[in-house]
Design an enzyme around this catalytic site. Structure first.
Site, short mmCIF file in Angstrom:
data_model
loop_
_atom_site.label_atom_id
_atom_site.label_comp_id
_atom_site.label_asym_id
_atom_site.label_seq_id
_atom_site.Cartn_x
_atom_site.Cartn_y
_atom_site.Cartn_z
N GLU A 259 0.89 -1.17 0.00
CA GLU A 259 0.00 0.00 0.00
C GLU A 259 0.91 1.20 0.00
OE1 GLU A 259 -1.71 3.12 1.26
OE2 GLU A 259 -2.39 2.05 3.05
N CYS A 293 -1.91 9.45 2.23
CA CYS A 293 -1.65 9.07 0.84
C CYS A 293 -2.82 9.39 -0.07
CB CYS A 293 -1.27 7.59 0.75
SG CYS A 293 -2.44 6.50 1.56
#
Length: 488
Positions: A259, A293
């Site tokens: 991720e 993010c």
């Protein structure tokens, strides 16, 4: 409540094997707001990493055989314990990450949902029967498949959401029947240490081995020792693309779930509600001080509404309060360290020197960076091309929706994106054409549900998080074929 209600909540040392083992060194955990020392955290090394791997390998089969009711009960117990101490967790997260209190509250809330949902998913971990007589050779055969634990899991988390990311690694692993070794980011180990302690206490109460959940702190050498051991079944990593790629290469052929980063785009179409879009950019661009993010970074506006949108965005910036992260009103606080601050300011200055307009912010405010908006950023600037991971939003106008969707997909990243539009046709076109793990309509790209499959494409990673999907990632299917009697 005082800021130190979390102190003394877990033993000294590192939770390795069935005990807490003394570490040979320590590292200061620093409050980013003022540089004060929060605590001395134990610092692990490759030797301790090896001990943790030995212990995990030793209990792998035992953990894999834990009954569903035990795994579910452990997760339920940890959920209850975190909920009982939620305010202390929130305060601790503020101190070790420097994130505003409002964002730390969201982190604890999402952690609780992850624990609760992982417990529920234990009951849904099953296979199915399949018809084998689709060919004549399969006549009389019985076939089914099951899900089995993948083995030892190593979970490496980033510093921006240390408690939540640790829960994303540990809870699905345990639900799947896998022993797990957590490695928190070096600046932010404290909340993860406490969470691991709660897991180990719950395991002990259930009569399960505490070595099912371990934690080792340390530098890249510790990470390398954990991720390159042949006994590891899967590595789950949250962090930068460069580090994720290096882990994937070094860990091969071990399964790796990545991720990674992004530079999330928000598209403003010519039929968008501009007030809502401007508010979304402010809400989604500066939460966690931009250290997320999927925070809004690239804003791609159709040219015909560009001026009106920028005017509304400038006006909305007044609501973003910079200050002490312990304050209820603060929305932007200092980044994790001065190196990050210097990097972000450098990227802003580079873009301004190349011709971008600084419409808001652009400078330091104490240890923090002012909430910043850059307009008309030229091509080739890092603040557009890469992940800024700070309170900076960049705006670029394009001729039409075709160009907007093309601009979204030009990025090497593909985690989340959003589109503001009143057209259902545009919404479905965006969902079809945008190359990202998630497409959100009329909400920030940072809207994320922990019960949905979360992850990216391209340089944003591989694999999916969210309890149901992470549990599936951490299991392997086992096919079974039985011929009850003699062939007919």
């Amino acid at each position: 409540m005082s800021d130190d209600g979390w102190r003394g909540r877990w033993p000294e040392g590192l939770p390795v094997g069935d005990a807490w083992v003394a570490a040979g060194a320590s590292r200061e955990v620093v409050f980013p707001y003022d540089g004060s020392v929060v605590a001395q955290a134990p610092e692990g090394d490759p030797v301790l990493a090896g001990q943790a791997l030995d212990a995990a390998a030793k209990v792998r089969r035992e953990v894999g055989r834990l009954p569903s009711y035990v795994r579910r009960a452990v997760l339920q117990d940890v959920h209850r314990d975190v909920a009982a101490h939620r305010e202390d967790f929130e305060r601790l997260l503020v101190l070790e990450t420097g994130k505003p209190l409002v964002d730390c509250r969201v982190e604890v809330e999402r952690t609780l949902l992850t624990l609760e949902t992982s417990a529920e998913e234990v009951a849904r971990l099953h296979g199915e029967t399949v018809p084998l007589d689709l060919l004549a050779s399969g006549r009389g055969l019985v076939g089914f498949w099951q899900r089995r634990p993948i083995g030892v899991v190593v979970g490496i988390a980033g510093y921006n959401y240390p408690l939540l990311l640790a829960a994303h690694k540990i809870a699905p692993a345990l639900a799947a029947g896998c022993p797990v070794i957590a490695k928190p980011a070096e600046p932010t180990p404290l909340s993860t240490l406490w969470l691991v302690h709660l897991f180990r206490e719950a395991l002990a109460r259930a009569g399960a081995p505490m070595a099912a959940v371990q934690l080792v702190t340390g530098d890249a050498e510790v990470g390398r020792a954990l991720t390159t051991d042949a006994r590891v079944g899967a590595v789950s990593f949250t962090g930068s693309a460069a580090v994720g790629h290096a882990i994937a290469r070094a860990a091969a052929p071990t399964k790796v779930l990545l991720e990674l980063g992004s530079n999330a785009a928000l598209v403003v179409s010519d039929d968008a509600d501009l007030d809502a879009a401007a508010a979304a950019v402010v809400r989604g661009g500066y939460y966690a001080s931009g250290q997320a993010c999927i925070s809004v970074q690239r804003v791609i506006v159709v040219e015909s509404v560009r001026d009106d949108f920028v005017r509304l965005l400038r006006a909305a910036m007044a609501q973003v309060v910079v200050g002490d992260p312990r304050d209820e009103a603060t929305r932007v606080a200092p980044l994790i360290d001065t190196r990050s601050t210097d990097r972000v300011l450098g990227w802003v200055q580079d873009a301004a020197a190349a011709g971008a307009e600084i419409a808001a912010g652009g400078a330091a405010q104490g240890r923090a960076i002012e909430p910043t908006v850059l307009v008309d950023v030229p091509a080739g600037q890092r603040v557009w091309d890469e992940e800024v991971f700070g309170p900076v939003v960049v705006v670029r106008a394009v001729p039409d929706l075709d160009a907007a969707l093309e601009a979204v997909n030009e990025s090497r990243y593909g985690l989340h994106a959003s589109v503001f539009t009143r057209s259902l046709a545009t919404a479905f076109r965006a969902i079809e054409e945008i190359e990202a793990g998630g497409v959100v309509i009329n909400e920030v790209p940072g809207f994320r549900s922990d019960v949905m499959p979360y992850g990216g494409v391209k340089d944003s990673g591989i694999g999916r998080e969210g309890p149901r999907f992470a549990i599936e990632e951490l299991t392997v299917t086992r096919m079974a074929v039985i011929r009850p009697g003699e062939p007919e």
